[in-house]
Design a protein around this motif. Structure first.
Motif, PDB file in Angstrom:
ATOM      1  N   PRO A   1       3.237 -24.187 -47.209  1.00 44.66           N
ATOM      2  CA  PRO A   1       3.077 -24.850 -45.906  1.00 44.66           C
ATOM      3  C   PRO A   1       3.279 -23.871 -44.745  1.00 44.66           C
ATOM      4  O   PRO A   1       4.031 -22.896 -44.838  1.00 44.66           O
ATOM      5  CB  PRO A   1       4.177 -25.919 -45.916  1.00 44.66           C
ATOM      6  CG  PRO A   1       4.638 -26.026 -47.329  1.00 44.66           C
ATOM      7  CD  PRO A   1       4.390 -24.695 -47.955  1.00 44.66           C
TER       8      PRO A   1
ATOM      9  N   HIS B   1       4.348 -23.949 -40.594  1.00 45.16           N
ATOM     10  CA  HIS B   1       5.038 -24.811 -39.642  1.00 45.16           C
ATOM     11  C   HIS B   1       4.821 -24.320 -38.210  1.00 45.16           C
ATOM     12  O   HIS B   1       4.750 -23.118 -37.951  1.00 45.16           O
ATOM     13  CB  HIS B   1       6.537 -24.852 -39.952  1.00 45.16           C
ATOM     14  CG  HIS B   1       6.859 -25.443 -41.293  1.00 45.16           C
ATOM     15  ND1 HIS B   1       6.996 -26.796 -41.500  1.00 45.16           N
ATOM     16  CD2 HIS B   1       7.039 -24.854 -42.511  1.00 45.16           C
ATOM     17  CE1 HIS B   1       7.264 -27.027 -42.785  1.00 45.16           C
ATOM     18  NE2 HIS B   1       7.292 -25.867 -43.415  1.00 45.16           N
ATOM     19  N   ASN B   2       4.710 -25.284 -37.314  1.00 49.60           N
ATOM     20  CA  ASN B   2       4.653 -25.006 -35.877  1.00 49.60           C
ATOM     21  C   ASN B   2       3.573 -23.979 -35.528  1.00 49.60           C
ATOM     22  O   ASN B   2       3.841 -22.934 -34.935  1.00 49.60           O
ATOM     23  CB  ASN B   2       6.022 -24.539 -35.378  1.00 49.60           C
ATOM     24  CG  ASN B   2       7.101 -25.583 -35.633  1.00 49.60           C
ATOM     25  OD1 ASN B   2       6.847 -26.789 -35.537  1.00 49.60           O
ATOM     26  ND2 ASN B   2       8.298 -25.134 -35.978  1.00 49.60           N
ATOM     27  N   THR B   3       2.362 -24.314 -35.909  1.00 53.92           N
ATOM     28  CA  THR B   3       1.230 -23.428 -35.649  1.00 53.92           C
ATOM     29  C   THR B   3       0.512 -23.879 -34.386  1.00 53.92           C
ATOM     30  O   THR B   3       0.155 -25.050 -34.244  1.00 53.92           O
ATOM     31  CB  THR B   3       0.246 -23.444 -36.839  1.00 53.92           C
ATOM     32  OG1 THR B   3       0.965 -23.180 -38.045  1.00 53.92           O
ATOM     33  CG2 THR B   3      -0.832 -22.390 -36.651  1.00 53.92           C
TER      34      THR B   3
ATOM     35  N   ASP C   1       2.821 -29.367 -36.375  1.00 53.92           N
ATOM     36  CA  ASP C   1       4.152 -29.098 -36.929  1.00 53.92           C
ATOM     37  C   ASP C   1       4.103 -28.632 -38.378  1.00 53.92           C
ATOM     38  O   ASP C   1       4.938 -27.827 -38.801  1.00 53.92           O
ATOM     39  CB  ASP C   1       5.053 -30.324 -36.785  1.00 53.92           C
ATOM     40  CG  ASP C   1       4.456 -31.575 -37.416  1.00 53.92           C
ATOM     41  OD1 ASP C   1       3.296 -31.519 -37.886  1.00 53.92           O
ATOM     42  OD2 ASP C   1       5.137 -32.611 -37.456  1.00 53.92           O
ATOM     43  N   LYS C   2       3.106 -29.127 -39.156  1.00 54.60           N
ATOM     44  CA  LYS C   2       3.051 -28.715 -40.557  1.00 54.60           C
ATOM     45  C   LYS C   2       1.611 -28.749 -41.054  1.00 54.60           C
ATOM     46  O   LYS C   2       0.896 -29.730 -40.867  1.00 54.60           O
ATOM     47  CB  LYS C   2       3.914 -29.635 -41.430  1.00 54.60           C
ATOM     48  CG  LYS C   2       4.017 -29.197 -42.886  1.00 54.60           C
ATOM     49  CD  LYS C   2       4.947 -30.129 -43.669  1.00 54.60           C
ATOM     50  CE  LYS C   2       5.121 -29.684 -45.109  1.00 54.60           C
ATOM     51  NZ  LYS C   2       5.999 -30.584 -45.881  1.00 54.60           N
TER      52      LYS C   2
ATOM     53  N   GLU D   1      -0.271 -28.274 -44.634  1.00 56.77           N
ATOM     54  CA  GLU D   1      -0.019 -28.158 -46.069  1.00 56.77           C
ATOM     55  C   GLU D   1      -1.356 -28.203 -46.804  1.00 56.77           C
ATOM     56  O   GLU D   1      -1.840 -29.256 -47.190  1.00 56.77           O
ATOM     57  CB  GLU D   1       0.906 -29.274 -46.542  1.00 56.77           C
ATOM     58  CG  GLU D   1       1.483 -29.028 -47.920  1.00 56.77           C
ATOM     59  CD  GLU D   1       2.692 -29.915 -48.205  1.00 56.77           C
ATOM     60  OE1 GLU D   1       3.394 -29.649 -49.195  1.00 56.77           O
ATOM     61  OE2 GLU D   1       2.939 -30.864 -47.434  1.00 56.77           O
TER      62      GLU D   1
END
Length: 664
Positions: free
Chosen positions: A612, A614-616, A653-654, A656
């Motif tokens: 995963p 995060h925060n992209t 935020d995530k 996946e």
């Protein structure tokens, strides 16, 4: 909306005559229920396999029904059961591989210069890989076979034909020679023989498509050659759609599909991508692909504008594997949720990359992806640019920038087209030998004069504040020989630096190449109005050695020419993006994929883990259009965004694996 189904299975059934009790456990209701649970809405089933056997109650050749087939109505029951449940069933038959034909009609086989049968896969016996010549009496045999299928299955029950194995081949049989002489071709020239085979294939496809259309109007027709490229354009009228066979673990690799699809989507046909549930290649019984790999392969098809097809092989007993269809269903369930956002879209591309494949001399069958094109595709994907692969006859004006990767042959027509494009504000990047005339010392498109090949096998480039802005300001090695140019009308953006000497004769230093002599050589990068030129095969170098400095050089060259970039993000280079637009509503659909290919085995690349992110942060170019909303798909949850000049910005935020966003 496209009439193609987006959740297909290609169900192989190449079954040896030495296997008993074939299809003895086939139950139509179980077969269909398994497909329904896996969200499959189209499945290609077999009329005839590479062994030469039939799987339906043939009227024309009952002797060729598989000798151990317990259920002679196998294909008919597959079609009937699926149609009752709104599942399409295109019919598979083989064309140029057939074990029965090889054994009983050797006079129909293609032969090489020595009179030997041509084994297109180059594997030892036993096999069914001897290639059939379509100029033999086999052509009538094949038409009789199609007529037999139509008579038995009935035209109203036929959704389409998938005709497999149509390869250009260096056939030296008298039938081919006779036709070559009629066309004024030289039978002693291998180039002419292979060129003729491409003509013959197109004539065959046209004849067969006319034959099918006169009997089964409006049915699907596809001829499989394991690859689609510029050579496919001549015969496209014989196809209703395209299917891109591209099993990453089966010889195609993970570079084949994106390069092929980015070209094929510009040919005006609906496209299906095809991978397999196998861990390796077709016929890999009792193996399963890693779920993460199958997810990436299918979601990448959607991202690039294709429907999905997953290859499987039915066990000889006629039962589908529960595990295989749980795996397929786990992916197709997700595809089903989002496919309505994919079927009516077109790609938004800022760059067109010319394909070297257009300029190949006729040769043996291959998958057709030049190392320089692979390097370009990888580099641009990693830089998050939106691009198509194009040929020189396509519309350049659709793109802000045209890239000529390393080995695009010169022609006066292409030069004039590029000059017109650049004079009208288009941008061009050429590298190495692209559009270079080696015996011409006149000023070229790049504002340079070609001098000759570099004197050095390996030399260096020196970054500066224009090219290589984010690199250390010292020399970087270029692993392949470049060309020497003289700047005449161009501006030099980057210099080469000479080594002390080549590693040859008595001169050598250490384990590889000599270090920098600190003496400037010829220009490495130049700019002439809207045209930038790099004198090294930078894309082939990236394919071969993957030096990040080559990617940074190309990034700076593109940014020097282009203004607003369609997609920007702060994620890693393993994050892939594709931006599409609905043809009717003009809503944009952004696909984001983060799967990492690894070569853990000796033979193949695969994907096992989903890591995963995060925060992209993303920035999407919107120009003067006002954005009403950004939503995650399929749940349609709102994503907060801000407006910055011609961009919207937002944070996810995530991520996946696969993420889709609808920008209204």
């Amino acid at each position: 909306m496209s009439e193609l189904r987006y959740r297909q299975v290609h169900l192989d059934f190449h079954t040896s005559e030495y296997i008993p009790y074939v299809a003895n456990n086939f139950v139509a209701e179980e077969f269909v229920e398994t497909l329904k649970k896996a969200h499959v809405n189209s499945i290609t089933c077999f009329a005839r396999c590479h062994h030469g056997w039939l799987y339906y109650p043939s009227k024309n050749r009952p002797d060729l029904i598989h000798p151990n087939l317990e259920n002679k109505n196998l294909l008919l029951e597959q079609i009937e059961g699926c149609h009752k449940n709104n599942i399409k069933v295109p019919i598979y038959t083989t064309v140029q591989w057939d074990g029965y034909i090889s054994a009983h009609h050797p006079e129909w086989l293609s032969i090489d210069e020595n009179g030997e049968f041509i084994n297109s896969q180059k594997v030892p016996e036993p096999h069914f890989y001897y290639t059939i010549c379509l100029n033999s009496n086999y052509r009538q045999y094949f038409k009789d076979h199609l007529q037999d299928i139509i008579d038995v299955v009935k035209s109203e029950n036929i959704d389409g034909f998938f005709m497999d194995i149509l390869f250009k081949v260096d056939c030296n049989c008298e039938n081919c020679f006779k036709q070559m002489r009629l066309k004024g071709l030289n039978t002693e020239s291998k180039k002419d023989r292979i060129y003729y085979s491409t003509i013959m294939l197109d004539e065959f496809k046209e004849e067969i498509s006319d034959f099918i259309n006169s009997r089964v109007p409006n049915t699907g027709i596809f001829y499989n050659s394991s690859h689609v490229g510029p050579e496919s354009k001549k015969g496209l009228d014989s196809y209703t759609h395209l299917e891109l066979e591209s099993l990453p673990s089966g010889g195609w690799g993970y570079d084949h599909f994106p390069a092929t699809m980015r070209y094929s989507r510009g040919l005006g046909k609906d496209v299906i991508g095809m991978t397999g549930k196998f861990h390796t290649y077709w016929g890999d019984f009792h193996s399963l692909k890693n779920k993460a790999a199958l997810e990436f392969e299918c979601f990448n098809m959607l991202a690039l504008g294709a429907g999905c097809s997953i290859g499987d092989q039915l066990h000889p007993n006629g039962q589908l594997s529960n595990a295989a269809y749980e795996l397929i269903g786990s992916v197709y369930g997700k595809v089903k949720e989002v496919e309505k956002y994919c079927v009516n879209t077109k790609p938004l591309s800022e760059i067109g990359v010319l394909t070297p494949e257009e300029f190949y001399a006729p040769g043996d069958h291959n998958l057709g992806i030049h190392p320089s094109l692979i390097g370009a595709v990888r580099m641009l994907q990693e830089l998050s640019y939106q691009f198509d692969i194009i040929d020189s006859h396509m519309d350049f004006d659709k793109y802000k920038l045209i890239i000529l990767p390393d080995v695009i042959n010169y022609s006066p027509g292409l030069e004039q087209k590029l000059n017109n494009y650049a004079n009208n504000g288009g941008k061009v990047i050429g590298t190495y030998e692209s559009l270079i005339v080696k015996n011409n010392k006149e000023i070229n498109l790049y504002g340079n004069v070609y001098v000759g090949d570099s004197k050095y096998d390996r030399e260096f480039v020196l970054p500066n504040d224009v090219i290589g802005k984010d690199l250390y300001k010292e020399e970087y090695v270029m692993y392949l020989k470049g060309v020497e140019i003289k700047s005449v009308e161009s501006e030099v953006l980057m210099q080469t630096v000479k080594p002390y000497f080549n590693r040859e004769g008595r001169t050598f230093c250490s384990h590889q190449h000599a270090p920098s002599s600190k003496e400037y050589g010829y220009p490495a990068v130049t700019k002439h109005h809207n045209v930038i030129y790099l004198s090294h095969p930078i894309f082939k170098i990236y394919r071969k050695n993957c030096p990040t400095w080559c990617k940074f050089m190309m990034k700076d060259a593109i940014e020097n020419l282009l203004g607003d970039k369609l997609i920007q993000h702060n994620g890693p280079s393993t994050l892939l993006t594709s931006l599409n637009e609905d043809k009717e509503t003009r809503e944009k659909v952004l696909h984001v994929l983060h799967y990492i290919t690894e070569k853990r085995s000796e033979d193949i690349y695969t994907i096992e883990d989903i890591i995963p992110l995060h925060n992209t942060e993303f920035k999407v170019f919107t120009g003067d259009k006002k954005v009403r909303s950004v939503k995650k798909l399929p749940e349609l949850t709102e994503v907060n965004y801000s407006v910055e000049e011609h961009y919207i910005s937002f944070m996810i935020d995530k991520i996946e694996g696969h993420l889709m966003l609808l920008i209204d």
